[in-house]
Design an enzyme around this catalytic site. Structure first.
Site, PDB file in Angstrom:
ATOM      1  N   HIS A   5       1.241  -1.269   0.146  1.00  0.00           N
ATOM      2  CA  HIS A   5      -0.086  -0.180  -0.276  1.00  0.00           C
ATOM      3  C   HIS A   5       0.923   1.480  -0.134  1.00  0.00           C
ATOM      4  O   HIS A   5       1.201   2.517  -0.433  1.00  0.00           O
ATOM      5  CB  HIS A   5      -0.789  -0.316   1.012  1.00  0.00           C
ATOM      6  CG  HIS A   5      -2.788   0.281   0.880  1.00  0.00           C
ATOM      7  ND1 HIS A   5      -2.377   1.644  -0.235  1.00  0.00           N
ATOM      8  CD2 HIS A   5      -3.240   0.358   1.157  1.00  0.00           C
ATOM      9  CE1 HIS A   5      -3.967   2.024  -0.287  1.00  0.00           C
ATOM     10  NE2 HIS A   5      -4.637   0.923   0.354  1.00  0.00           N
ATOM     11  N   ARG A   6       2.043   1.307   0.233  1.00  0.00           N
ATOM     12  CA  ARG A   6       2.910   1.999  -0.366  1.00  0.00           C
ATOM     13  C   ARG A   6       3.691   2.371  -0.765  1.00  0.00           C
ATOM     14  O   ARG A   6       3.424   3.901  -1.641  1.00  0.00           O
ATOM     15  CB  ARG A   6       4.250   2.169   0.773  1.00  0.00           C
ATOM     16  CG  ARG A   6       4.262   1.775   2.313  1.00  0.00           C
ATOM     17  CD  ARG A   6       5.313   1.008   2.932  1.00  0.00           C
ATOM     18  NE  ARG A   6       5.897  -0.112   2.218  1.00  0.00           N
ATOM     19  CZ  ARG A   6       6.821  -0.871   2.828  1.00  0.00           C
ATOM     20  NH1 ARG A   6       8.114  -0.615   3.859  1.00  0.00           N
ATOM     21  NH2 ARG A   6       7.336  -1.460   1.704  1.00  0.00           N
TER      22      ARG A   6
END
Length: 986
Positions: A476-477
């Site tokens: 998700h980064r």
């Protein structure tokens, strides 16, 4: 040079720690210039050159041949004057062992050390001995296998001798650079004992069977963010003096600034692992590292690969991930894989690459320090099971840039090596995207685990009622939910409609109650080859031809009749060489009536053969003209008039001769004073004075043929040079040769024809030259040879919805498919190279795609021959064309004047030129001006089509004395030049 310059043993590979001096290419006292090769050395990979980067005189002490020299140590010196001597410690000799004896005072021989087989490797496990003490070992032999943190690999030696102890025991852990055995010169020197001390066994013994004391549990705050393997951007921490540390732990420690001194290891035998670094790190926490909980029992030590996986999985806990699933229908992809002869795994990787191209963030990665690494090649890792039940991830490199067949060729041996754990580091390191397929095991759905260095992994499960579930797990980064969903949507399209990136994945012929499955309009090489290919596969084919016999322009108005004339002209021309060989046959005379009888008999015979072959293959052959009445129907007029419905159609109607809008051109054609390449075949006698408008292939062939038949010929060309489609230097040399061997033939370029007038046998051509002066030329006959241009008006293409492209040609893609999916077009009617063999290839491409295969026409690999004397031929690209396509190429050429065979026959005019890509050294073009180019060009076709390299052509054995030898000579010359150029750059 104020002081002597030291020539050191260079580090010629990432893993090289020492080299063997193979030879001196310069001798003491010789002058050496910048870039010269002074010696050759053998590394752990190959024999390589040692270059120097300053000038001077070579002096000693010189390392002896066969000496083993550590990287960075002196092997010789450079000085300003040959009279200067150097005071230095003696250079290594062939008898010196780089590591010295393991025990003070003991001469154990040449040490075989634990090699560094990957960038992160600091130690290895001795798996097996492939040679036994006392056995003779030759240079390059494999003496042992070792397990690194990634795979099981071979240990080779680079000198000869007898294997001797002390030998490290199997399963022992040995640091990189430490001895594992020795080589001695004589069998009497062999020792058969086992090493002790530094090499520690990994398997538990009776003394170590009790569980090791557990280290203090880390506090909840001791956690870490997973690092990215940065390919050398971050240096691993120094190896601790009091304990061992895994390669990954050292890399983590280097990234985090953690000193490993004093860190207590929780791995087998106290080895420091990644979790220990996390516990010591003060980096911001993403997740908490699990507390090490005591587990009852006597556990075995993990293998190196198991440890590497364990550490990667621990690191993955720091990655914030999410999962998205979609169901796809894989049938089209399965058909594609079967039709293309590739595995489903390879097809899936190629589909993933097509989706990654639209969503590059999925192929990116998080880098510590809040950075994102993107714009990476599609290096796709594919999980594979080993023979012993383990898991490895071999990597298919740069998937986007390779075809399915190329990827399959790379995947097959890679998978075999993976199953045996025999991969080298480049074959498994640093994937940018990963695929895990558990569908083959019947798993209905699962989530895969993202590891550092990638932003996403794809999990493929078994096909169920809703289709095949594919789940992306993403970091998700780097990737947000919308991006992941869009990627899955495009991946679904790529899997379900693979023709968008791979061509056809199934038969294009629609099913239905049609009169014929496939209608082919046109019986030339393109139409006939297509029809026969389809018929061979059981397809019902109807061929509509506008003449009693098939063959098209090639047979009746082009290739075959013109080469019959050319053959006669060659016989006349060959008489010019007779006297030099001591043959006196007298002057050759042409019997035009006999030549025409011979020519017509060839055409009739071949036309009858073609028709019998077509009918024998159950092709329905109809004579007439077809025009579309709808997307699936035509009306045929002529001998076999009827209406006909079809499932699919291939248009192969050719292109007539083009007559430019010159005043008087149409009138002189109607009067018989002028002819085209379509109408020149009814001459009662050859002209004595001929004017040709157009210096392309057809114009130049006809001009020289009629010259050889006795005519005076003037050729007028609007462009700056003749035969403009040929390589520039070849065309220029052709003109120089024609000026010498065809005295009654004149070629004028850069002219503009103003008008044409006159009647049969007396035609006047008025033209303006490049300086603006007007001239009149009176001839018996005018040949208008200004090329061909498609004329599709009679087909009524609009009724079928087929669109046109440039200059009236039908627009197609490289699969020869028009904008209407079930209608294809091939040959002259689609423009491009208007050549018979081009049409034939396009016909076969169209047939293959209609049958559901994936085939493409690649103009970059096409070829052609112009039958002048000498002949002009080409295959592939010229240097200019290659550079325009963005390629960095080099050329090599050879004049035929130096060729023995050409000297024998008196045919020394011309040259052969070869064009190759500098980077890959693949041959991309070959160009000829040679009397027998039509026979030589065949080998060049295979070179370019097969994408052969200079090495492959240069190492092929060509027979002597033949002109094919020139291919090998040119390839070796150019390869040598590129090798020298590469050295000088470094």
């Amino acid at each position: 040079m104020a002081e002597a310059y030291v020539i050191k043993m260079p580090q010629l590979s990432d893993t090289m720690t020492e080299g063997v001096l193979v030879s001196w290419e310069k001798q003491p006292g010789e002058r050496v210039e910048r870039g010269d090769v002074v010696a050759t050395v053998e590394t752990d990979k190959a024999i390589m050159d040692v270059e120097v980067f300053r000038s001077g005189y070579l002096v000693g002490p010189l390392a002896a041949v066969d000496a083993v020299v550590p990287v960075g140590e002196a092997i010789a010196y450079l000085v300003d004057s040959p009279d200067v001597s150097v005071e230095a410690s003696p250079a290594p000799t062939s008898s010196s062992a780089t590591s010295g004896p393991a025990t003070p005072g003991a001469d154990l021989g040449y040490a075989i050390k634990m090699p560094q087989l990957s960038d992160t490797m600091t130690e290895g496990v001795l798996v097996s001995w492939e040679k036994q003490p006392g056995e003779r070992v030759e240079r390059g032999d494999v003496v042992a296998t070792v397990e690194t943190d990634k795979a099981i690999m071979d240990v080779e030696v680079f000198r000869s001798g007898f294997l001797s102890g002390p030998l490290v025991a199997a399963d022992a852990v040995v640091p990189v650079g430490e001895p594992i055995a020795y080589l001695v010169d004589e069998p009497t020197q062999v020792r058969r004992d086992t090493a002790s001390g530094a090499a520690m066994p990994t398997k538990p013994t009776a003394e170590t069977a009790a569980p090791a004391p557990m280290p203090p549990a880390p506090t909840p705050a001791a956690s870490a963010q997973a690092p990215l393997r940065t390919s050398g951007a971050v240096q691993p921490a120094a190896r601790p003096t009091s304990a061992a540390a895994s390669p990954y732990a050292r890399l983590l420690a280097g990234e985090r600034g953690v000193s490993l001194e004093g860190v207590r290891g929780s791995g087998p035998a106290g080895v420091i692992v990644a979790a220990d670094v996390f516990a010591q790190s003060s980096a911001p926490a993403a997740v908490t590292v699990p507390v090490a909980t005591p587990v009852p029992g006597n556990g075995r030590a993990m293998t190196a690969i198991e440890k590497a996986i364990s550490q990667a999985m621990t690191a993955s806990l720091s990655i914030p991930v999410f999962h998205v699933t979609i169901h796809v229908q894989p049938e089209a992809l399965l058909r594609l894989a079967k039709a293309s002869g590739v595995s489903v795994t390879v097809a899936l990787a190629k589909a993933a690459s097509a989706a990654l191209a639209k969503h590059p963030l999925i192929n990116a990665a998080y880098q510590p320090g809040d950075r994102i690494v993107d714009n990476r090649p599609h290096d796709i890792g594919i999980a594979a099971t080993t023979e012993d039940g383990g898991l490895v991830v071999p990597v298919l490199r740069d998937v986007a840039s390779h075809s399915l067949r190329e990827l399959q060729a790379a995947w097959k041996p890679l998978l075999e090596k993976a199953r045996k754990r025999r991969m080298s580091p480049p074959e498994y390191q640093n994937p940018t995207f990963t695929i895990s397929n558990m569908g083959m095991y019947g798993i209905s759905q699962f989530d895969a685990i993202v590891t550092p260095g990638t932003a996403a992994i794809l999990a493929v499960a078994a096909t169920g009622p809703q289709g095949m579930p594919i789940t992306i797990t993403a970091d998700h980064r780097v990737v947000n939910g919308a991006e992941a969903a869009a990627f899955l949507k495009d991946l679904k399209t790529a899997i379900e409609q693979p023709e968008a990136w791979a061509g056809s994945s199934g038969p294009v012929i629609p099913e239905g109650d049609y009169d014929t499955q496939v209608l082919v309009i046109g019986g030339g090489p393109g139409g006939e080859d297509c029809a026969r290919e389809l018929a061979e596969h059981g397809i019902r084919v109807t061929l509509v031809n506008n003449a009693p016999y098939p063959g098209g322009e090639c047979l009746w108005r082009g290739c075959i009749p013109s080469k019959a004339w050319r053959a006669a002209a060659d016989r006349i021309r060959d008489r010019a060489h007779d006297a030099a060989m001591g043959i006196a046959l007298g002057e050759a005379k042409l019997d035009w009536a006999q030549l025409e009888k011979h020519r017509r008999s060839i055409l009739q015979t071949r036309g009858e053969m073609a028709l019998k072959t077509d009918q024998g293959m159950k092709i329905q052959v109809l004579e007439g003209f077809a025009r579309f009445t709808g997307p699936h129907s035509v009306e045929i007029t002529g001998k076999d008039a009827r209406s006909l419905s079809f499932g699919a159609c291939v248009i192969a109607t050719g292109a007539p001769a083009f007559v430019p809008p010159i005043p008087g051109a149409q009138e002189t054609l109607a009067a018989g004073a002028a002819v085209t390449s379509d109408t020149v075949w009814d001459l009662a006698v050859p002209p004595k004075k001929l004017c040709v408008i157009g210096a392309g292939a057809i114009g130049m062939e006809m001009a020289q043929m009629f010259h050889d038949f006795g005519a005076e010929v003037l050729v007028l060309e609007a462009l700056p040079r003749p035969v403009a489609e040929m390589e520039k230097e070849v065309a220029e040399q052709l003109m120089a040769v024609l000026a010498k061997n065809s005295p009654r033939l004149t070629v004028r370029t850069g002219v503009a024809v103003q008008k044409i007038s006159g009647g049969k046998g007396d035609v006047t051509v008025c033209y303006r030259d490049g300086e603006g002066q007007e001239h009149d030329y009176v001839a018996e006959l005018l040949l208008i040879a200004t090329g061909k241009r498609p004329n599709t008006e009679a087909l009524q293409l609009d009724k079928a919805g087929v669109q046109l492209g440039e200059r009236g040609a039908i627009a197609t893609n490289d699969r020869c498919q028009t904008n209407v999916p079930h209608i294809f077009a091939v040959g002259d009617v689609i423009g491009g190279y208007m050549l018979a063999h081009t049409a034939g290839q396009q016909g076969r491409v169209a047939a293959a795609n209609l049958l559901g295969e994936s085939a493409r026409y690649d103009q970059r690999k096409d070829s052609g021959v112009t039958f002048t004397r000498p002949q002009v031929a080409f295959v592939g690209l010229s240097g200019e064309q290659a550079k325009a396509a963005g390629m960095d190429v080099a050329e090599v050429k050879v004049p035929l004047s130096i060729d023995a065979k050409a000297m024998m026959t008196g045919e020394t005019d011309g040259l052969i030129k070869l064009v190759a890509d500098k980077q890959s050294q693949r041959i991309v073009g070959v160009h000829f001006l040679a009397d027998h180019a039509d026979t030589l060009v065949g080998e060049a076709v295979l070179m370019v089509h097969g994408e052969l390299t200079l090495e492959q052509v240069g190492s092929a054995i060509h027979p002597h004395p033949t002109q094919t030898e020139l291919f090998g000579e040119m390839a070796r010359r150019l390869q040598s030049r590129l090798r020298r150029s590469a050295r000088n750059k470094h």
